[in-house]
Design a protein around this motif. Structure first.
Motif, mmCIF file in Angstrom:
data_model
loop_
_atom_site.group_PDB
_atom_site.id
_atom_site.type_symbol
_atom_site.label_atom_id
_atom_site.label_comp_id
_atom_site.label_asym_id
_atom_site.label_seq_id
_atom_site.Cartn_x
_atom_site.Cartn_y
_atom_site.Cartn_z
ATOM 1 N N UNK A 135 2.276 4.801 12.221
ATOM 2 C CA UNK A 135 0.744 5.208 12.346
ATOM 3 C C UNK A 135 -0.229 5.058 11.764
ATOM 4 N N UNK A 136 0.703 4.956 9.912
ATOM 5 C CA UNK A 136 -0.328 4.606 9.266
ATOM 6 C C UNK A 136 -0.559 3.160 9.641
ATOM 7 N N UNK A 137 0.456 2.176 10.049
ATOM 8 C CA UNK A 137 -0.002 0.576 10.263
ATOM 9 C C UNK A 137 -1.179 0.993 11.582
ATOM 10 N N UNK A 138 -0.796 1.540 12.068
ATOM 11 C CA UNK A 138 -1.653 0.992 13.448
ATOM 12 C C UNK A 138 -3.120 1.559 12.960
ATOM 13 N N UNK A 161 0.890 -1.367 0.002
ATOM 14 C CA UNK A 161 -0.016 -0.704 -0.240
ATOM 15 C C UNK A 161 0.898 1.234 -0.321
ATOM 16 N N UNK A 162 2.001 0.996 0.963
ATOM 17 C CA UNK A 162 2.587 2.173 0.842
ATOM 18 C C UNK A 162 4.181 2.219 -0.343
ATOM 19 N N UNK A 163 4.416 1.280 -0.616
ATOM 20 C CA UNK A 163 4.975 1.343 -1.924
ATOM 21 C C UNK A 163 5.026 0.192 -2.981
ATOM 22 N N UNK A 164 4.094 0.681 -3.846
ATOM 23 C CA UNK A 164 3.426 -0.066 -4.697
ATOM 24 C C UNK A 164 4.218 -0.539 -5.865
ATOM 25 N N UNK A 165 5.094 0.553 -6.004
ATOM 26 C CA UNK A 165 6.037 -0.115 -7.084
ATOM 27 C C UNK A 165 7.596 -0.477 -7.310
ATOM 28 N N UNK A 166 7.318 -0.773 -5.866
ATOM 29 C CA UNK A 166 9.010 -1.599 -5.383
ATOM 30 C C UNK A 166 9.034 -3.082 -5.881
ATOM 31 N N UNK A 167 9.567 -3.285 -7.179
ATOM 32 C CA UNK A 167 9.820 -4.551 -7.633
ATOM 33 C C UNK A 167 10.352 -5.584 -6.510
ATOM 34 N N UNK A 168 11.035 -5.439 -5.442
ATOM 35 C CA UNK A 168 11.717 -6.652 -5.008
ATOM 36 C C UNK A 168 10.375 -6.857 -3.527
ATOM 37 N N UNK A 169 10.203 -6.304 -3.229
ATOM 38 C CA UNK A 169 8.312 -5.760 -2.321
ATOM 39 C C UNK A 169 7.738 -6.788 -2.493
ATOM 40 N N UNK A 170 7.158 -6.666 -3.885
ATOM 41 C CA UNK A 170 6.853 -7.853 -5.023
ATOM 42 C C UNK A 170 6.857 -8.911 -5.096
ATOM 43 N N UNK A 171 7.648 -9.194 -5.336
ATOM 44 C CA UNK A 171 8.665 -10.821 -5.260
ATOM 45 C C UNK A 171 8.557 -10.974 -3.879
ATOM 46 N N UNK A 172 8.738 -10.045 -3.125
ATOM 47 C CA UNK A 172 8.602 -10.574 -1.704
ATOM 48 C C UNK A 172 7.218 -11.566 -1.239
ATOM 49 N N UNK A 173 6.243 -10.294 -1.659
ATOM 50 C CA UNK A 173 4.968 -10.782 -1.364
ATOM 51 C C UNK A 173 4.044 -11.099 -1.508
ATOM 52 N N UNK A 174 4.614 -11.714 -3.114
ATOM 53 C CA UNK A 174 4.035 -13.061 -3.997
ATOM 54 C C UNK A 174 4.738 -14.270 -3.569
ATOM 55 N N UNK A 175 6.054 -14.471 -2.754
ATOM 56 C CA UNK A 175 6.382 -15.425 -1.644
ATOM 57 C C UNK A 175 5.522 -16.045 -0.510
ATOM 58 N N UNK A 176 5.513 -14.562 0.263
ATOM 59 C CA UNK A 176 4.754 -14.864 1.675
ATOM 60 C C UNK A 176 3.166 -15.229 1.167
ATOM 61 N N UNK A 177 2.676 -15.033 -0.152
ATOM 62 C CA UNK A 177 1.198 -15.392 -0.448
ATOM 63 C C UNK A 177 1.559 -17.233 -0.399
ATOM 64 N N UNK A 178 2.296 -17.431 -1.346
ATOM 65 C CA UNK A 178 2.758 -18.646 -1.770
ATOM 66 C C UNK A 178 3.046 -19.855 -0.123
#
Ligand code: ZN
Ligand code: FE
Length: 240
Positions: A235-238, A182-199
């Protein structure tokens, strides 16, 4: 060599069983539920020498006393929080070394989540036990400290080698990933990491430990450039 076994406890906590393969010495980090910890200890040979505590919250310490009573293990925790931890056999401060068999951990002071929070860094084994300070793709709630302290604590972790394995205290990664995207939608490393988390989560597997290098590339809290940014993120995450 330090072998680390992740023990899921309570609803989303992790305790970690540490075995020094050279000497057979066994330690456990943040045991907060007896049955699963005892099951893991028994399956590992029924020996427990040391209990390492990161901070005083019940979901990290609740089984420490019963495990000491059952196995004769010694409890190590922060000197600063000795008044609200189980009675410590060893009270440590930043820079102290903790020895488990042939493995050495350095104590790192990491206030922010709680005032007396500490982490254990086994440098040669590239293993960091960081409790509720740093999470995979997140960081702990700032309950007793302030953003300045949390920023300084995270900066200490950021200085460790990227191959360090981050053993954090909770399986919060999927929800952390949603916020991070949500806060860093264009971060390619994050997208890869998030996909691994989902899996991993779809297969019922833990996302912990993660690699510090991956956190440096994807974790918005570890990437926050200054205290004010970290404060705003937290604060935003809370409210997320
Ligand atoms: Zn906590
Ligand atoms: Fe916790």
């Amino acid at each position: 060599m330090l072998q680390v076994q992740t023990i899921p406890i309570l609803s989303d906590n992790y305790a970690f069983l540490l075995t020094c393969s050279q000497t057979g010495a066994v330690g456990i980090v943040d045991p907060a539920e007896e049955a699963p910890c005892i099951a893991a200890i028994e399956a590992n040979g029924g020996r427990l020498d040391m209990i390492l505590l990161t901070h005083h919250h019940g979901d990290h310490i609740a089984a420490a006393e019963p495990l000491r009573a059952k196995y004769g293990a010694r409890i190590t925790g922060a000197a600063a929080d000795a008044h609200r931890l189980p009675k410590l056999d060893r009270a440590v401060v930043e820079g102290d070394t903790v020895t488990l068999g042939a493995s050495l951990a350095i104590v790192i002071d990491t206030p922010g989540h709680t005032r007396g929070h500490i982490a254990y860094h086994f440098a040669a084994e590239h293993a960091l036990f960081c409790g509720d300070t740093l999470f995979a793709l997140g960081c702990g709630r700032i309950i007793e400290g302030n953003a300045e302290e949390m920023f300084a604590s995270l900066a200490k972790f950021a200085a460790l080698p990227p191959e360090t394995l981050v053993y954090c205290g909770h399986e919060y990664t999927a929800s952390n990933a949603r916020f991070a995207l949500h806060v860093d939608p264009d971060n390619a490393a994050l997208k890869t990491y998030a996909a691994r988390v989902t899996d991993l989560r779809e297969r019922g597997l833990p996302t912990v430990p993660s690699r510090l290098g991956d956190e440096m590339a994807a974790n918005p809290f570890l990437r926050a450039p200054d205290v004010a940014s970290l404060f705003r993120l937290r604060e935003a995450k809370n409210k997320f």
